[in-house]
Scaffold this active site. Structure first.
Site, PDB file in Angstrom:
ATOM      1  N   GLY A   1      -7.441  -6.642  -7.366  1.00 29.14           N
ATOM      2  CA  GLY A   1      -8.732  -6.511  -6.695  1.00 29.14           C
ATOM      3  C   GLY A   1      -8.679  -6.829  -5.224  1.00 29.14           C
TER       4      GLY A   1
ATOM      5  N   ASP B   1       3.252   0.929   2.242  1.00 25.81           N
ATOM      6  CA  ASP B   1       1.979   0.820   1.542  1.00 25.81           C
ATOM      7  C   ASP B   1       0.884   0.420   2.529  1.00 25.81           C
ATOM      8  OD1 ASP B   1       0.079   0.717  -0.424  1.00 25.81           O
ATOM      9  OD2 ASP B   1       0.757  -1.181  -1.288  1.00 25.81           O
TER      10      ASP B   1
ATOM     11  N   SER C   1      -6.035  -5.865  -3.300  1.00 27.06           N
ATOM     12  CA  SER C   1      -5.188  -4.876  -2.637  1.00 27.06           C
ATOM     13  C   SER C   1      -5.856  -4.335  -1.386  1.00 27.06           C
ATOM     14  CB  SER C   1      -4.912  -3.698  -3.571  1.00 27.06           C
ATOM     15  OG  SER C   1      -3.919  -4.008  -4.491  1.00 27.06           O
ATOM     16  N   GLY C   2      -5.055  -4.152  -0.353  1.00 24.22           N
ATOM     17  CA  GLY C   2      -5.563  -3.593   0.893  1.00 24.22           C
ATOM     18  C   GLY C   2      -6.195  -4.605   1.820  1.00 24.22           C
TER      19      GLY C   2
ATOM     20  N   HIS D   1      -1.822   2.525  -1.553  1.00 23.73           N
ATOM     21  CA  HIS D   1      -2.018   2.731  -2.992  1.00 23.73           C
ATOM     22  C   HIS D   1      -3.496   2.714  -3.368  1.00 23.73           C
ATOM     23  CE1 HIS D   1      -1.789  -1.834  -3.475  1.00 23.73           C
ATOM     24  NE2 HIS D   1      -2.811  -1.552  -4.242  1.00 23.73           N
TER      25      HIS D   1
END
Length: 280
Positions: A227, A126, A229-230, A79
């Site tokens: 913030g 994801d 994410s990933g 995402h």
């Protein structure tokens, strides 16, 4: 439920569950979780695989975290870069730094590879790969995290670490100088996590919110947030740091009955290895 009803329920569940994913102010409108709740600033010597993904807006702005899994490859959430694949020229990678934007040395990206099954974070898959234009120099300050074997398990109650830059609670941004934060979170068994996510829902009791390719961690005091994410969920197993998860989504941050939800890396190791060679 029949397939059309399940699809309708998932769409309706997004506003019902609250802010499951959060819009990032950047080209591509990446949906991201951010910040660390209930943690503290990370020591400068820890988490040498942590990276910051930057998007070319008004400036090279932090949109997501990521992890260095090979001198030329970064693992992150789909995402952050999709579902429409972003132009590699619009993304840069900043290797481990203590404070965002302080001494940036942004690295160009040559390929962006989101998982082909990705659609939205709650639907799974994801996960994404970024290939850097050139391999980085491995040092004590910057080096890779180890991918787990596909057969690796992370039992419930295992305490792992999630790291990143971003909000310290819902709607409260990390203040300057934007230090990298860390928090230790317990793994939550998937069936228990799924049951907790159904708490308070009027409908959808038969729909699995937490899927097999996901992993849950955290509680009402400690969690990832917008913030992050990933970024990596890192667990120390027999003296080796393994990446168990990729920060993906959740209902708010550190809310009761709403653990953070991560992409389960073991589910995608074979896919990762199609692109990323083993280190020599």
């Amino acid at each position: 439920l029949p397939a059309p009803q399940m699809l309708s329920l998932l769409v309706l569940a997004l506003p019902v569950l609250g802010s499951l994913v959060h819009a990032a102010p950047a080209p591509g409108r990446a949906l991201e979780r951010a910040g660390i709740v209930g943690g503290q600033e990370a020591p400068g010597s820890r988490w040498p695989w942590q990276v910051s993904l930057r998007s070319n807006g008004q400036f090279w702005e932090h949109i997501c975290g990521g992890s260095l899994i090979h001198p030329q490859w970064v693992l992150t959430a789909a995402h952050c870069v999709g579902p429409e694949v972003q132009d590699p020229a619009d993304i840069r990678v900043q290797l481990r730094e203590q404070h965002l934007y302080y001494r940036d040395r942004l690295l160009p990206v040559s390929r962006v590879i989101p998982h082909p099954d990705y659609y939205t974070p709650p639907a799974g898959a994801d996960i994404a790969l970024l290939e850097l234009e050139d391999p980085v120099n491995i040092s004590g300050q910057v080096h890779t995290i180890t991918l787990p074997r596909a057969s690796e398990t992370f039992p419930p109650g295992t305490r792992c670490w999630v790291t990143g830059w971003g909000d310290v609670e819902d709607g409260v941004h990390l203040p300057p100088p934007f230090p990298l934060k860390q928090v230790r979170v317990p793994i939550v068994e998937n069936h228990i996590c799924d049951a907790r996510y159904h708490t308070g829902l009027a409908t959808g009791d038969n729909v699995h919110i937490v899927r097999d390719d996901m992993l849950c961690a955290g509680n009402s005091r400690k969690d990832s947030c917008q913030g992050d994410s990933g970024g990596p969920l890192a667990c120390r197993v027999k003296g080796t740091w393994l990446q168990a998860g990729v920060v993906s989504w959740g209902d708010g941050c550190a809310q009761p009955n709403r653990p953070g939800i991560y992409t389960r890396v073991t589910h995608y190791v074979d896919w990762i290895r199609r692109y990323v060679p083993r280190e020599p």
